[in-house]
Design a protein around this motif. Structure first.
Motif, PDB file in Angstrom:
ATOM      1  N   MET A   1       0.507  -4.864  -4.841  1.00 14.10           N
ATOM      2  CA  MET A   1       0.365  -5.793  -5.957  1.00 14.10           C
ATOM      3  C   MET A   1      -0.154  -5.050  -7.172  1.00 14.10           C
ATOM      4  O   MET A   1      -1.058  -4.228  -7.059  1.00 14.10           O
ATOM      5  CB  MET A   1      -0.606  -6.937  -5.569  1.00 14.10           C
ATOM      6  CG  MET A   1      -0.775  -7.981  -6.673  1.00 14.10           C
ATOM      7  SD  MET A   1      -1.940  -9.268  -6.191  1.00 14.10           S
ATOM      8  CE  MET A   1      -1.034 -10.028  -4.844  1.00 14.10           C
ATOM      9  N   GLY A   2       0.438  -5.330  -8.340  1.00 12.88           N
ATOM     10  CA  GLY A   2       0.021  -4.652  -9.549  1.00 12.88           C
ATOM     11  C   GLY A   2      -1.267  -5.207 -10.124  1.00 12.88           C
ATOM     12  O   GLY A   2      -1.851  -6.159  -9.611  1.00 12.88           O
ATOM     13  N   LEU A   3      -1.677  -4.587 -11.210  1.00 13.30           N
ATOM     14  CA  LEU A   3      -2.892  -5.007 -11.884  1.00 13.30           C
ATOM     15  C   LEU A   3      -2.724  -6.419 -12.424  1.00 13.30           C
ATOM     16  O   LEU A   3      -1.671  -6.782 -12.934  1.00 13.30           O
ATOM     17  CB  LEU A   3      -3.177  -4.044 -13.033  1.00 13.30           C
ATOM     18  CG  LEU A   3      -4.637  -3.839 -13.444  1.00 13.30           C
ATOM     19  CD1 LEU A   3      -5.409  -3.197 -12.310  1.00 13.30           C
ATOM     20  CD2 LEU A   3      -4.689  -2.966 -14.687  1.00 13.30           C
ATOM     21  N   GLN A   4      -3.786  -7.217 -12.314  1.00 16.56           N
ATOM     22  CA  GLN A   4      -3.772  -8.587 -12.814  1.00 16.56           C
ATOM     23  C   GLN A   4      -4.681  -8.716 -14.026  1.00 16.56           C
ATOM     24  O   GLN A   4      -5.834  -8.278 -13.988  1.00 16.56           O
ATOM     25  CB  GLN A   4      -4.255  -9.558 -11.730  1.00 16.56           C
ATOM     26  CG  GLN A   4      -3.235  -9.868 -10.660  1.00 16.56           C
ATOM     27  CD  GLN A   4      -2.248 -10.938 -11.113  1.00 16.56           C
ATOM     28  OE1 GLN A   4      -2.577 -11.857 -11.841  1.00 16.56           O
ATOM     29  NE2 GLN A   4      -1.009 -10.806 -10.659  1.00 16.56           N
ATOM     30  N   SER A   5      -4.159  -9.329 -15.080  1.00 16.77           N
ATOM     31  CA  SER A   5      -4.985  -9.668 -16.232  1.00 16.77           C
ATOM     32  C   SER A   5      -5.665 -11.006 -15.972  1.00 16.77           C
ATOM     33  O   SER A   5      -5.249 -11.775 -15.103  1.00 16.77           O
ATOM     34  CB  SER A   5      -4.125  -9.755 -17.497  1.00 16.77           C
ATOM     35  OG  SER A   5      -4.859 -10.304 -18.569  1.00 16.77           O
ATOM     36  N   MET A   6      -6.733 -11.292 -16.719  1.00 18.63           N
ATOM     37  CA  MET A   6      -7.365 -12.606 -16.631  1.00 18.63           C
ATOM     38  C   MET A   6      -6.870 -13.528 -17.742  1.00 18.63           C
ATOM     39  O   MET A   6      -7.336 -14.664 -17.864  1.00 18.63           O
ATOM     40  CB  MET A   6      -8.884 -12.473 -16.692  1.00 18.63           C
ATOM     41  CG  MET A   6      -9.502 -11.933 -15.416  1.00 18.63           C
ATOM     42  SD  MET A   6     -11.303 -11.992 -15.422  1.00 18.63           S
ATOM     43  CE  MET A   6     -11.693 -10.567 -16.433  1.00 18.63           C
ATOM     44  N   THR A   7      -5.948 -13.045 -18.576  1.00 22.66           N
ATOM     45  CA  THR A   7      -5.447 -13.829 -19.695  1.00 22.66           C
ATOM     46  C   THR A   7      -4.037 -14.333 -19.393  1.00 22.66           C
ATOM     47  O   THR A   7      -3.175 -13.559 -18.984  1.00 22.66           O
ATOM     48  CB  THR A   7      -5.416 -12.973 -20.978  1.00 22.66           C
ATOM     49  OG1 THR A   7      -6.737 -12.498 -21.249  1.00 22.66           O
ATOM     50  CG2 THR A   7      -4.925 -13.787 -22.156  1.00 22.66           C
ATOM     51  N   GLY A   8      -3.816 -15.629 -19.580  1.00 24.06           N
ATOM     52  CA  GLY A   8      -2.490 -16.175 -19.333  1.00 24.06           C
ATOM     53  C   GLY A   8      -2.431 -17.655 -19.649  1.00 24.06           C
ATOM     54  O   GLY A   8      -3.459 -18.317 -19.851  1.00 24.06           O
ATOM     55  N   PHE A   9      -1.207 -18.182 -19.697  1.00 19.89           N
ATOM     56  CA  PHE A   9      -0.990 -19.601 -19.976  1.00 19.89           C
ATOM     57  C   PHE A   9       0.244 -20.069 -19.228  1.00 19.89           C
ATOM     58  O   PHE A   9       1.216 -19.319 -19.062  1.00 19.89           O
ATOM     59  CB  PHE A   9      -0.792 -19.838 -21.478  1.00 19.89           C
ATOM     60  CG  PHE A   9      -0.406 -21.250 -21.827  1.00 19.89           C
ATOM     61  CD1 PHE A   9      -1.364 -22.249 -21.922  1.00 19.89           C
ATOM     62  CD2 PHE A   9       0.927 -21.587 -22.039  1.00 19.89           C
ATOM     63  CE1 PHE A   9      -1.002 -23.557 -22.232  1.00 19.89           C
ATOM     64  CE2 PHE A   9       1.297 -22.891 -22.348  1.00 19.89           C
ATOM     65  CZ  PHE A   9       0.318 -23.886 -22.446  1.00 19.89           C
ATOM     66  N   ALA A  10       0.208 -21.327 -18.761  1.00 15.23           N
ATOM     67  CA  ALA A  10       1.381 -21.905 -18.099  1.00 15.23           C
ATOM     68  C   ALA A  10       1.399 -23.412 -18.341  1.00 15.23           C
ATOM     69  O   ALA A  10       0.343 -24.049 -18.462  1.00 15.23           O
ATOM     70  CB  ALA A  10       1.363 -21.612 -16.601  1.00 15.23           C
ATOM     71  N   ARG A  11       2.593 -23.958 -18.396  1.00 17.55           N
ATOM     72  CA  ARG A  11       2.779 -25.409 -18.556  1.00 17.55           C
ATOM     73  C   ARG A  11       3.926 -25.846 -17.665  1.00 17.55           C
ATOM     74  O   ARG A  11       5.024 -25.279 -17.723  1.00 17.55           O
ATOM     75  CB  ARG A  11       3.095 -25.761 -20.012  1.00 17.55           C
ATOM     76  CG  ARG A  11       3.216 -27.250 -20.287  1.00 17.55           C
ATOM     77  CD  ARG A  11       3.602 -27.480 -21.760  1.00 17.55           C
ATOM     78  NE  ARG A  11       3.536 -28.875 -22.132  1.00 17.55           N
ATOM     79  CZ  ARG A  11       4.527 -29.762 -21.963  1.00 17.55           C
ATOM     80  NH1 ARG A  11       5.670 -29.355 -21.407  1.00 17.55           N
ATOM     81  NH2 ARG A  11       4.376 -31.026 -22.336  1.00 17.55           N
ATOM     82  N   LEU A 241      -6.116   1.837 -10.291  1.00 18.61           N
ATOM     83  CA  LEU A 241      -4.937   1.286 -10.955  1.00 18.61           C
ATOM     84  C   LEU A 241      -3.774   1.142  -9.970  1.00 18.61           C
ATOM     85  O   LEU A 241      -3.018   0.166 -10.025  1.00 18.61           O
ATOM     86  CB  LEU A 241      -4.513   2.172 -12.125  1.00 18.61           C
ATOM     87  CG  LEU A 241      -5.408   2.186 -13.368  1.00 18.61           C
ATOM     88  CD1 LEU A 241      -4.752   2.999 -14.479  1.00 18.61           C
ATOM     89  CD2 LEU A 241      -5.702   0.779 -13.856  1.00 18.61           C
ATOM     90  N   LYS A 242      -3.629   2.099  -9.075  1.00 19.86           N
ATOM     91  CA  LYS A 242      -2.567   2.009  -8.075  1.00 19.86           C
ATOM     92  C   LYS A 242      -2.849   0.886  -7.080  1.00 19.86           C
ATOM     93  O   LYS A 242      -1.939   0.204  -6.612  1.00 19.86           O
ATOM     94  CB  LYS A 242      -2.439   3.340  -7.326  1.00 19.86           C
ATOM     95  CG  LYS A 242      -1.864   4.466  -8.176  1.00 19.86           C
ATOM     96  CD  LYS A 242      -1.723   5.744  -7.362  1.00 19.86           C
ATOM     97  CE  LYS A 242      -1.138   6.872  -8.203  1.00 19.86           C
ATOM     98  NZ  LYS A 242      -1.015   8.129  -7.426  1.00 19.86           N
ATOM     99  N   GLN A 243      -4.116   0.691  -6.764  1.00 20.08           N
ATOM    100  CA  GLN A 243      -4.493  -0.380  -5.834  1.00 20.08           C
ATOM    101  C   GLN A 243      -4.201  -1.745  -6.446  1.00 20.08           C
ATOM    102  O   GLN A 243      -3.642  -2.632  -5.796  1.00 20.08           O
ATOM    103  CB  GLN A 243      -5.970  -0.265  -5.484  1.00 20.08           C
ATOM    104  CG  GLN A 243      -6.468  -1.326  -4.507  1.00 20.08           C
ATOM    105  CD  GLN A 243      -7.934  -1.133  -4.174  1.00 20.08           C
ATOM    106  OE1 GLN A 243      -8.449  -0.017  -4.232  1.00 20.08           O
ATOM    107  NE2 GLN A 243      -8.607  -2.223  -3.852  1.00 20.08           N
ATOM    108  N   GLY A 244      -4.608  -1.924  -7.694  1.00 18.06           N
ATOM    109  CA  GLY A 244      -4.195  -3.087  -8.472  1.00 18.06           C
ATOM    110  C   GLY A 244      -4.964  -4.364  -8.254  1.00 18.06           C
ATOM    111  O   GLY A 244      -5.545  -4.906  -9.181  1.00 18.06           O
ATOM    112  N   ASP A 245      -5.025  -4.892  -7.048  1.00 13.34           N
ATOM    113  CA  ASP A 245      -5.532  -6.236  -6.806  1.00 13.34           C
ATOM    114  C   ASP A 245      -7.058  -6.292  -6.840  1.00 13.34           C
ATOM    115  O   ASP A 245      -7.730  -5.620  -6.058  1.00 13.34           O
ATOM    116  CB  ASP A 245      -5.026  -6.726  -5.448  1.00 13.34           C
ATOM    117  CG  ASP A 245      -5.373  -8.176  -5.206  1.00 13.34           C
ATOM    118  OD1 ASP A 245      -5.502  -8.935  -6.187  1.00 13.34           O
ATOM    119  OD2 ASP A 245      -5.525  -8.563  -4.033  1.00 13.34           O
TER     120      ASP A 245
END
Length: 296
Positions: A1-11, A241-245
């Protein structure tokens, strides 16, 4: 699994009875997982289930959830309890007259407990349970969409962090090369200073004594440990960074360690060029720390 940001939006939206249910979810960076939600009247019972859904998919971030229900007859219309309102009004008027205050405003009284009541829903238990399940399933889609948006932002973050690590590694190598020239520079500078001080006096400082003084200064200015730790931190950061999660907290700790080593390198420097490299290093570390704050 790649790196996850804490910023996002969904509707997302979907049918609910004869109407429509809409979920909007957005998140920004935070120390842990903090959830705030706004639910329509009559749907407050869903809060715990929605929190559980979000908590299973997301680890960190300040999450804002808004649910809207449009059309249909999913929620019974509100009604005003006239008797309760009159009692509040009489009491408020008496208090206002006794204390020389202005008459109460109607919107203030309308917000008091018991003034606005909701009629019993005409839905049976099975219908309500089915609608709750539909809302939760729709919210699961919203959380998945948010997770996808955060993953996309995470890919941009990963590229930016990799660039900053490359800069830090490059500057570390340049600082190591410049630090190797410090003993000779210290000797030349100390010899020149002593010659200037002793030019009007008899006698000279022996080469042995000069070598001892240069050695002492060189030990105090030695930055090899800082260089080694900076390189080790770069390697560990790339591994994360390679670990990601779920590596945001550890990356944040590493960023603090980067900053500490860069500060120490600057404080030990006796060379203008090495100091410049140390300041450039601090700038790259600050950029890294800023980006790391958004990593889940």
């Amino acid at each position: 699994m790649g790196l996850q940001s804490m910023t996002g939006f969904a509707r997302v939206s979907g049918p609910l009875g004869q109407g429509e249910c809409i979920f909007e979810v957005k998140s920004v960076n935070g120390r842990g997982l903090e959830i705030r939600m706004r639910l329509p009247n009559g749907f407050e019972r869903l809060e715990r289930a929605l929190r559980d859904v979000a908590g299973k998919r997301l680890k960190r971030g300040n999450l804002q959830i808004q649910m809207n229900v449009l059309g249909g007859e999913t929620v019974a219309p509100p009604r005003i309890d006239g008797e309760t309102l009159r009692q509040y009004l009489d009491l408020a008027r008496d208090l206002a007259a006794a204390n020389g205050l202005e008459a109460p405003r109607i919107e203030a009284l309308m917000s008091l407990p018991g003034v606005i009541a909701r009629a019993e829903s005409s839905r049976d238990a099975d219908e309500e349970e089915g609608q709750d399940a539909a809302c939760i399933a729709l919210f699961e889609q919203a959380v998945e969409a948010l997770h996808g948006a955060r993953a996309a932002e995470g890919r941009h973050l990963e590229a930016a962090l990799a660039t900053h690590l490359d800069d830090i590694e490059r500057l570390t190598g340049a600082a190591e090369a410049q630090a190797a020239t410090q003993p000779a520079a210290l000797r030349d500078r100390l010899s020149a200073q002593l010659a200037d001080l002793l030019k009007d006096k008899a006698g000279q400082v022996s080469a042995e004594r000069l070598a001892q003084e240069v050695a002492l200064l060189a030990v105090k200015a030695d930055v090899r440990e800082e260089i080694d730790r900076l390189r080790a931190h770069v390697a560990e950061a790339r591994k994360l960074l390679k670990q990601g999660d779920g590596v945001g907290r550890r990356l944040d700790f590493l960023a603090q360690e980067f900053n500490r080593e860069a500060n120490t390198l600057c404080s030990k420097s006796t060379d203008v060029e090495l100091t410049r490299l140390g300041l450039d290093l601090k700038t790259s570390v600050d950029r890294l720390r800023e980006q790391v704050q958004n990593v889940e």
